[in-house]
Design a protein around this motif. Structure first.
Motif, PDB file in Angstrom:
ATOM      1  N   LEU A 251      -1.990 -16.462   1.381  1.00 36.33           N
ATOM      2  CA  LEU A 251      -0.840 -15.610   1.678  1.00 36.33           C
ATOM      3  C   LEU A 251      -1.277 -14.170   1.805  1.00 36.33           C
ATOM      4  N   THR A 252      -0.804 -13.495   2.830  1.00 35.51           N
ATOM      5  CA  THR A 252      -1.168 -12.103   3.040  1.00 35.51           C
ATOM      6  C   THR A 252      -0.352 -11.180   2.137  1.00 35.51           C
ATOM      7  N   MET A 253      -0.789  -9.946   2.066  1.00 34.80           N
ATOM      8  CA  MET A 253      -0.172  -8.975   1.164  1.00 34.80           C
ATOM      9  C   MET A 253       1.256  -8.643   1.558  1.00 34.80           C
ATOM     10  N   SER A 254       1.524  -8.587   2.854  1.00 33.27           N
ATOM     11  CA  SER A 254       2.851  -8.199   3.322  1.00 33.27           C
ATOM     12  C   SER A 254       3.436  -9.305   4.184  1.00 33.27           C
ATOM     13  N   VAL A 255       4.630  -9.777   3.821  1.00 33.92           N
ATOM     14  CA  VAL A 255       5.287 -10.866   4.545  1.00 33.92           C
ATOM     15  C   VAL A 255       6.507 -10.303   5.261  1.00 33.92           C
ATOM     16  N   GLU A 256       6.510 -10.377   6.592  1.00 34.88           N
ATOM     17  CA  GLU A 256       7.668  -9.917   7.368  1.00 34.88           C
ATOM     18  C   GLU A 256       8.761 -10.969   7.312  1.00 34.88           C
ATOM     19  N   ASP A 257       9.970 -10.555   6.954  1.00 34.22           N
ATOM     20  CA  ASP A 257      11.057 -11.522   6.869  1.00 34.22           C
ATOM     21  C   ASP A 257      11.447 -12.015   8.255  1.00 34.22           C
TER      22      ASP A 257
ATOM     23  N   PHE B  24       4.937   4.588  -6.365  1.00 35.42           N
ATOM     24  CA  PHE B  24       4.526   4.293  -7.739  1.00 35.42           C
ATOM     25  C   PHE B  24       3.533   5.319  -8.290  1.00 35.42           C
ATOM     26  N   ASN B  25       2.549   5.714  -7.497  1.00 36.70           N
ATOM     27  CA  ASN B  25       1.521   6.643  -7.977  1.00 36.70           C
ATOM     28  C   ASN B  25       2.031   8.064  -8.156  1.00 36.70           C
ATOM     29  N   ARG B  26       3.273   8.328  -7.736  1.00 36.66           N
ATOM     30  CA  ARG B  26       3.850   9.669  -7.879  1.00 36.66           C
ATOM     31  C   ARG B  26       4.857   9.735  -9.026  1.00 36.66           C
ATOM     32  N   LEU B  27       5.031   8.633  -9.731  1.00 39.17           N
ATOM     33  CA  LEU B  27       5.970   8.583 -10.852  1.00 39.17           C
ATOM     34  C   LEU B  27       5.183   8.792 -12.148  1.00 39.17           C
ATOM     35  N   HIS B  28       5.280   9.986 -12.722  1.00 36.99           N
ATOM     36  CA  HIS B  28       4.418  10.348 -13.848  1.00 36.99           C
ATOM     37  C   HIS B  28       5.148  10.394 -15.195  1.00 36.99           C
ATOM     38  N   ARG B  29       6.451  10.554 -15.170  1.00 35.04           N
ATOM     39  CA  ARG B  29       7.196  10.690 -16.430  1.00 35.04           C
ATOM     40  C   ARG B  29       7.365   9.329 -17.080  1.00 35.04           C
ATOM     41  N   ARG B  30       7.100   9.227 -18.378  1.00 36.19           N
ATOM     42  CA  ARG B  30       7.218   7.968 -19.111  1.00 36.19           C
ATOM     43  C   ARG B  30       8.056   8.171 -20.376  1.00 36.19           C
ATOM     44  N   ARG B  31       8.949   7.229 -20.627  1.00 38.24           N
ATOM     45  CA  ARG B  31       9.727   7.220 -21.868  1.00 38.24           C
ATOM     46  C   ARG B  31       9.358   5.965 -22.651  1.00 38.24           C
ATOM     47  N   SER B  32       9.385   6.059 -23.957  1.00 36.42           N
ATOM     48  CA  SER B  32       8.979   4.934 -24.793  1.00 36.42           C
ATOM     49  C   SER B  32      10.013   3.811 -24.796  1.00 36.42           C
ATOM     50  N   ASP B  33      11.270   4.122 -24.425  1.00 36.28           N
ATOM     51  CA  ASP B  33      12.293   3.086 -24.459  1.00 36.28           C
ATOM     52  C   ASP B  33      12.427   2.336 -23.129  1.00 36.28           C
ATOM     53  N   ILE B  34      11.585   2.648 -22.152  1.00 31.78           N
ATOM     54  CA  ILE B  34      11.570   1.895 -20.900  1.00 31.78           C
ATOM     55  C   ILE B  34      10.535   0.786 -21.047  1.00 31.78           C
TER      56      ILE B  34
ATOM     57  N   LEU C   8       4.931  -3.563  -8.350  1.00 28.85           N
ATOM     58  CA  LEU C   8       4.969  -4.629  -7.351  1.00 28.85           C
ATOM     59  C   LEU C   8       5.506  -5.911  -7.972  1.00 28.85           C
ATOM     60  N   GLY C   9       6.478  -6.511  -7.306  1.00 29.70           N
ATOM     61  CA  GLY C   9       7.017  -7.783  -7.775  1.00 29.70           C
ATOM     62  C   GLY C   9       8.126  -7.661  -8.796  1.00 29.70           C
ATOM     63  N   GLU C  10       8.424  -6.443  -9.260  1.00 28.24           N
ATOM     64  CA  GLU C  10       9.486  -6.260 -10.251  1.00 28.24           C
ATOM     65  C   GLU C  10      10.674  -5.580  -9.582  1.00 28.24           C
ATOM     66  N   ASP C  11      11.853  -6.210  -9.673  1.00 29.48           N
ATOM     67  CA  ASP C  11      13.048  -5.711  -8.996  1.00 29.48           C
ATOM     68  C   ASP C  11      13.998  -4.961  -9.916  1.00 29.48           C
TER      69      ASP C  11
ATOM     70  N   GLU D 227       0.824  -1.211   0.000  1.00 28.22           N
ATOM     71  CA  GLU D 227       0.000   0.000   0.000  1.00 28.22           C
ATOM     72  C   GLU D 227       0.859   1.263   0.000  1.00 28.22           C
ATOM     73  N   LYS D 228       1.927   1.267   0.822  1.00 27.03           N
ATOM     74  CA  LYS D 228       2.808   2.441   0.875  1.00 27.03           C
ATOM     75  C   LYS D 228       3.613   2.584  -0.419  1.00 27.03           C
ATOM     76  N   LEU D 229       4.028   1.457  -0.996  1.00 26.13           N
ATOM     77  CA  LEU D 229       4.740   1.528  -2.268  1.00 26.13           C
ATOM     78  C   LEU D 229       3.862   2.187  -3.330  1.00 26.13           C
ATOM     79  N   ARG D 230       2.590   1.782  -3.364  1.00 25.31           N
ATOM     80  CA  ARG D 230       1.687   2.361  -4.362  1.00 25.31           C
ATOM     81  C   ARG D 230       1.447   3.848  -4.103  1.00 25.31           C
ATOM     82  N   SER D 231       1.082   4.204  -2.852  1.00 26.60           N
ATOM     83  CA  SER D 231       0.649   5.569  -2.573  1.00 26.60           C
ATOM     84  C   SER D 231       1.805   6.559  -2.490  1.00 26.60           C
TER      85      SER D 231
END
Length: 335
Positions: A320-326, A20-30, A36-39, A13-17
Motif C-alpha cells: 500500500l502506498t503512502m497516499s490513497v486517492e479516494d 504537525f511539525n509546526r505545533l510546538h505547544r504541549r499540555r500535560s492533560d492532552i 498520522l492516523g489519529e482523527d 508529507e505535507k501534514l508533517r511539514s
C-alpha cells in the motif's frame, strides 16, 4: 506558494511539514494529539477523558445533515468514547432557500436523536466564499480514562476486522447524487434504491463501543481513502505493518454493482459506516459486535513489518502506498 494539490486529504508529507511539525505547544492533560492516523484529540478529565473530533462533509448533497453528524460521531466512537453532543459550523451560499436550511437542521436533529446526543451550538453564516453548502461538525464524547482506544494501539499478531462492508458512504452518495448516470450505465433501479438506503447504516457507534469494551487494541473509522486509506493510517500510527487477504474484505452487492459500472475500486471508496478494528486473538470481536446487531469480518493480521500489504487472490503481494486517492473524489474530478 504551490497550491497545485489534488482534492482530498493533504499528503502525509505535507501534514508533517506544514502542520504537525509546526505545533510546538504541549499540555500535560492532552493524552492524544494530532498525528498520522489519529482523527481525534483525547483530553484528561480525571476518571474520564473527553474525546473531540472535527469533520466536514464536502462530497455529498443528499441527507447532508444526517451524514455530517454521524461521520463526526463515528470518529469519537472509534476512540471508544460515547458521543455526547456536537457543534456545527454551517457556511451557506448566497441565495440558499429557507427550506434547505430547515431540512438540514431537521436531518441533523434526527441523527442526534438516533444517537441520543444534543446539538450544543455552533455558527451559521451566508457567505460569497462558498458555492455549495459546507457543513463542519465537531463531536464531543466521553470514555473511562482506562478504556479509550487509539489507532496507534495495534500490535503484531492482532487480528484485523472490518464491520458491515466497505464503501457504504460512497455507495450511498453515488446512488443518491448520480442516479441518472448509473441508470444510463445499466445499474438497476432496485439496486440504487437499496444503495441509497446505506445512509441509514452510516453510524458505527454501537459496534465501536462494543469492540472497545471487549478489548480492541485499535479502531479507525473508514472514511476518505476507504479501506486502503484506513489500513495505511493504522499502520502509520502504530508503526507496524499488516497483511490483508483482499478476498476476505466484505463488499456488499450494491457496492460491487455501482463500482463496476463506474470502474471504481471499492477498497478505496469512502466508507463511513464501516469500522476497522484490531484486537488480540483471544478477544471475541465478532461476538461482541454481533451483540449490537452488526457483523465483523476477520480480514488479516498486524505484522512485525514496515508496511501494509494486500494479498490478492492470485497470491500477489501488493504494497500500500503512502497516499490513497479516494475513488469518490476521482469520479467527481472526471465529471
Amino acid at each position: 506558494m504551490d497550491w497545485t494539490v489534488k482534492a482530498g486529504k493533504l499528503s502525509p508529507e505535507k501534514l508533517r511539514s506544514l502542520i504537525f511539525n509546526r505545533l510546538h505547544r504541549r499540555r500535560s492533560d492532552i493524552l492524544l494529539r494530532p498525528g498520522l492516523g489519529e482523527d481525534s484529540a483525547v483530553i484528561d478529565f480525571g476518571d474520564e477523558v473527553c474525546v473531540v473530533s472535527t469533520d466536514p462533509i464536502t462530497g455529498a448533497s443528499c441527507r447532508l445533515g444526517w451524514l455530517a453528524v454521524h461521520v463526526a460521531c463515528n470518529d469519537v466512537a472509534a476512540n471508544g468514547a460515547e458521543p455526547v453532543g456536537i457543534q456545527a459550523a454551517l457556511l451557506l451560499p448566497e441565495g440558499v432557500q429557507d427550506e434547505f436550511i430547515g431540512q438540514l437542521i431537521d436531518d441533523m436533529d434526527a441523527a442526534c436523536a438516533q444517537l441520543g446526543i444534543e446539538i450544543l451550538g455552533g455558527h451559521t453564516e451566508v457567505t460569497t466564499q462558498v458555492e455549495t453548502p459546507l457543513v463542519v461538525i465537531t463531536a464531543l464524547g466521553r470514555a473511562p480514562r482506562d478504556r479509550y482506544v487509539t489507532s496507534a494501539g495495534a500490535q503484531p499478531g492482532d487480528i484485523i476486522y472490518v464491520t458491515k462492508g466497505v464503501g457504504l458512504e460512497g455507495t450511498a452518495v453515488l446512488a443518491s447524487d448520480h442516479r441518472e448516470t448509473l441508470l444510463s450505465l445499466g445499474v438497476e433501479e432496485a439496486v440504487l434504491q437499496r444503495a441509497a438506503g446505506f445512509f441509514d447504516r452510516i453510524s458505527v457507534v454501537p459496534e465501536a463501543l462494543a469492540a472497545a469494551e471487549a478489548g480492541a487494541s485499535a479502531m479507525h473509522d473508514i472514511t476518505e481513502g476507504g479501506f486502503c486509506g484506513a489500513l495505511w493510517e493504522v499502520s502509520a500510527a502504530s508503526g507496524w505493518g499488516c497483511e490483508v487477504m483482499v478476498e476476505a474484505v466484505p463488499v456488499l452487492p450494491e457496492t460491487k454493482a455501482i463500482c463496476a459500472a463506474l470502474q471504481l475500486d471499492p477498497l478505496a471508496l469512502i466508507s463511513s459506516g464501516s469500522l476497522l478494528i484490531t484486537a488480540p486473538p483471544q478477544v471475541s470481536i465478532v461476538e461482541a459486535v454481533a451483540r449490537v446487531g452488526a457483523k465483523a469480518y476477520p480480514v488479516g493480521r498486524v505484522a512485525a513489518a514496515a508496511e501494509p500489504v494486500l494479498i490478492l487472490p492470485s497470491g500477489e503481494r501488493r504494497r500500500l502506498t503512502m497516499s490513497v486517492e479516494d475513488e469518490l473524489w476521482r469520479f467527481l474530478a472526471g465529471k
